[in-house]
Design an enzyme around this catalytic site. Structure first.
Site, PDB file in Angstrom:
ATOM      1  N   CYS A 145     -36.239  10.218 -63.005  1.00 40.26           N
ATOM      2  CA  CYS A 145     -35.306  10.678 -64.024  1.00 40.26           C
ATOM      3  C   CYS A 145     -36.012  10.854 -65.369  1.00 40.26           C
ATOM      4  O   CYS A 145     -37.057  11.482 -65.462  1.00 40.26           O
ATOM      5  CB  CYS A 145     -34.135   9.716 -64.089  1.00 40.26           C
ATOM      6  SG  CYS A 145     -32.759  10.255 -65.130  1.00 40.26           S
ATOM      7  N   GLY A 146     -35.460  10.289 -66.435  1.00 46.64           N
ATOM      8  CA  GLY A 146     -36.012  10.480 -67.762  1.00 46.64           C
ATOM      9  C   GLY A 146     -37.428   9.997 -67.936  1.00 46.64           C
ATOM     10  O   GLY A 146     -38.151  10.478 -68.822  1.00 46.64           O
TER      11      GLY A 146
END
Length: 208
Positions: free
Chosen positions: A112-113
């Protein structure tokens, strides 16, 4: 459930899970749970040792501060997503630590991030990788767009990446890389937790 054979516990170094405010709770859980079942010690590492709070409200007191973490003391660094990866450079020191790990030949897994943080650090410029979507990483201005793959999870050498909707595929790559499951057992694990395939339960628990 049982896990496949792994090296003796005393031959393995801990796995380090990065924890920080707005940590995405759901992303590392499959990986850390099954690594722990396989005998790995899971240690949490925060910006400092002050308590952090996940996006789901879980309060976690890190085992150690990032400044204390050395690649030679670890088997793997896991970087989960968090809102703070998108909000600025607060978590940039974790991406810099990922560089140190990769330079030392110690695996890093980012989801993800955290993949955005690695892109900003330049760690995806020359490695096959994935994320939420290609233009999410493009905002970083990184030079690795041609290496982006539309896949649930990607392993390139010591680096594992995945998007936010693929915690099971992320774990599959980690468990395979760390030797928790291999071959047909790894496939059975994935089919059980990703596809809810009942036949996979028996395969997973069949003794070698």
């Amino acid at each position: 459930m049982t896990s496949s054979a792994t090296p003796p516990t005393d031959a393995r170094k801990p796995v380090h899970l990065a924890v920080y405010d707005t940590l995405a709770d759901w992303e590392p859980g499959h990986a850390t749970a099954w690594l722990a079942r396989s005998g790995y010690d899971i240690r949490t590492v925060g910006p400092g040792t002050d308590q952090v709070t996940s996006v789901g409200g879980l309060r976690i007191t890190p085992d150690l501060a990032l400044a204390e973490l050395r690649p030679e003391d670890s088997s793997l660094l896991i970087l989960p997503g968090a809102d703070h990866w998108d909000a600025g450079d607060n978590l940039a020191p974790f991406a810099a630590t990922a560089r140190a790990f990769l330079d030392a030949g110690v695996p890093v897994a980012a989801i993800c991030g955290a993949t955005l943080g690695l892109a900003r650090e330049g760690l995806l410029d020359d490695r096959a990788h994935t994320s939420a979507i290609s233009f999410y990483l493009a905002q970083s201005g990184y030079a690795g767009g041609k290496h982006y793959q539309d896949a649930d999870a990607v392993t390139d050498g010591d680096l594992i990446t995945a998007g936010p909707t693929e915690p099971v595929a992320f774990a599959r790559e980690i468990l395979g890389r760390m030797g928790a499951f291999q071959g047909s057992r790894l496939d059975a694990w994935y089919r059980l937790f990703h596809d809810s395939d009942p036949a996979a339960y028996e395969e997973l628990n069949t003794e070698d």
